[in-house]
Motif scaffolding. Structure first.
Motif, PDB file in Angstrom:
ATOM      1  N   GLN A  86       0.832  -1.190   0.000  1.00 48.91           N
ATOM      2  CA  GLN A  86       0.000   0.000   0.000  1.00 48.91           C
ATOM      3  C   GLN A  86       0.872   1.247   0.000  1.00 48.91           C
ATOM      4  O   GLN A  86       2.040   1.195   0.387  1.00 48.91           O
ATOM      5  N   GLU A  87       0.288   2.364  -0.421  1.00 50.48           N
ATOM      6  CA  GLU A  87       0.928   3.667  -0.288  1.00 50.48           C
ATOM      7  C   GLU A  87      -0.069   4.642   0.307  1.00 50.48           C
ATOM      8  O   GLU A  87      -1.285   4.475   0.174  1.00 50.48           O
ATOM      9  N   CYS A  88       0.438   5.658   0.979  1.00 48.92           N
ATOM     10  CA  CYS A  88      -0.438   6.656   1.572  1.00 48.92           C
ATOM     11  C   CYS A  88      -1.192   7.388   0.474  1.00 48.92           C
ATOM     12  O   CYS A  88      -0.612   7.775  -0.545  1.00 48.92           O
ATOM     13  N   CYS A  93      -1.849  10.056   5.868  1.00 49.24           N
ATOM     14  CA  CYS A  93      -1.973   8.604   5.678  1.00 49.24           C
ATOM     15  C   CYS A  93      -3.230   8.057   6.366  1.00 49.24           C
ATOM     16  O   CYS A  93      -3.257   6.898   6.781  1.00 49.24           O
ATOM     17  N   ALA A  96      -5.252   4.917   2.443  1.00 44.92           N
ATOM     18  CA  ALA A  96      -4.160   4.276   1.706  1.00 44.92           C
ATOM     19  C   ALA A  96      -4.694   3.716   0.398  1.00 44.92           C
ATOM     20  O   ALA A  96      -5.877   3.379   0.280  1.00 44.92           O
ATOM     21  N   TYR A 125       5.430   4.053   1.288  1.00 44.76           N
ATOM     22  CA  TYR A 125       4.961   2.729   0.897  1.00 44.76           C
ATOM     23  C   TYR A 125       5.212   1.759   2.052  1.00 44.76           C
ATOM     24  O   TYR A 125       6.202   1.883   2.769  1.00 44.76           O
ATOM     25  N   PRO A 167      -5.422   2.513   6.038  1.00 49.89           N
ATOM     26  CA  PRO A 167      -4.178   1.746   5.970  1.00 49.89           C
ATOM     27  C   PRO A 167      -4.279   0.449   6.766  1.00 49.89           C
ATOM     28  O   PRO A 167      -4.996   0.366   7.763  1.00 49.89           O
TER      29      PRO A 167
END
Length: 226
Positions: A86-88, A93, A96, A125, A167
């Motif tokens: 995942q990435e913000c 954040c 995600a 990430y 997230p």
């Protein structure tokens, strides 16, 4: 005439200068950071770690930047496990974005392209492992018999997920998810699998999760930008 002591001191000084010069020779000059190497024009790094405050999350020690190539190679995953990148998707954040996921069907094989992610922009990430309910995949509840023509085949894994989520949350979508909705609700809220062991094998980071699943991770970047 010079004394023997003077000659000895001069020889010692010369030897010291030679030794000093040898430390700057290319053969001993360190050019790569810790856990790194150079190969095929790429700087390869295994500088990843787990934050003790988040014992299930693997992240790069230095933020990934544009044109990095992230290599994530699952060595073993259980049938009910999904490895997630995942990435913000927001500055804090709070949300995600799902970049890629791997399941047990993706372990091994000759096509390494699926294990390589081209990073198109700098961001935060992170990598983690999730367990979801095991599914038979025979049907999604349509048709009475296994081989009935009206039976809908859905496969043995969830293959579609929400793109944006909180997230460390993986939310399946599609017919298979709808059919297993009750079992999924509790699993979605459960914590990811904790990391049991982490080590570095040269420029490769190796992480083992509770239960034995193992993943090899590397970061690659062109050593000289064109």
């Amino acid at each position: 005439m010079k004394s023997a002591r003077t000659l000895w001191l001069g020889s010692l000084a010369l030897a010291s200068l030679v030794a000093s010069a040898q430390t700057t020779l290319p053969a001993v000059k360190v050019t790569a950071p810790a856990y790194s190497s150079q190969h095929g024009g790429y700087l390869i790094s295994g500088d990843f770690k787990v934050d003790p405050r988040m014992p299930s999350v693997v992240f790069p020690a230095q933020a990934l930047v544009k044109d990095d190539i992230l290599s994530i190679e699952p060595i073993h995953l259980q049938d009910n496990e999904y490895l997630v990148l995942q990435e913000c998707a927001s500055a804090d954040c709070h949300e995600a974005s799902l970049v890629r996921f791997w399941k047990s069907d993706d372990v091994g094989g000759n096509d390494a392209r699926h294990n390589r992610v081209w990073i198109t922009h700098e961001n935060k990430y992170f990598i983690w492992l999730k367990r979801l309910p095991e599914v038979s995949g025979v049907s999604c509840g349509q048709g009475w018999l296994k081989f009935d023509a009206s039976t809908t085949k859905c496969g043995g894994h969830f293959t579609s997920f929400q793109q944006i989520s909180p997230p460390l949350m993986l939310i399946p979508e599609g017919d298979l998810a709808a059919f297993h909705q009750d079992a999924l609700q509790k699993a979605i809220q459960a914590d990811p699998v904790h990391v049991a062991q982490q080590t570095h094998e040269g420029s490769t980071y190796v992480v083992t999760y509770e239960g034995g699943s193992t993943v090899r991770i590397r970061r690659m970047h062109a050593a000289h930008d064109n």
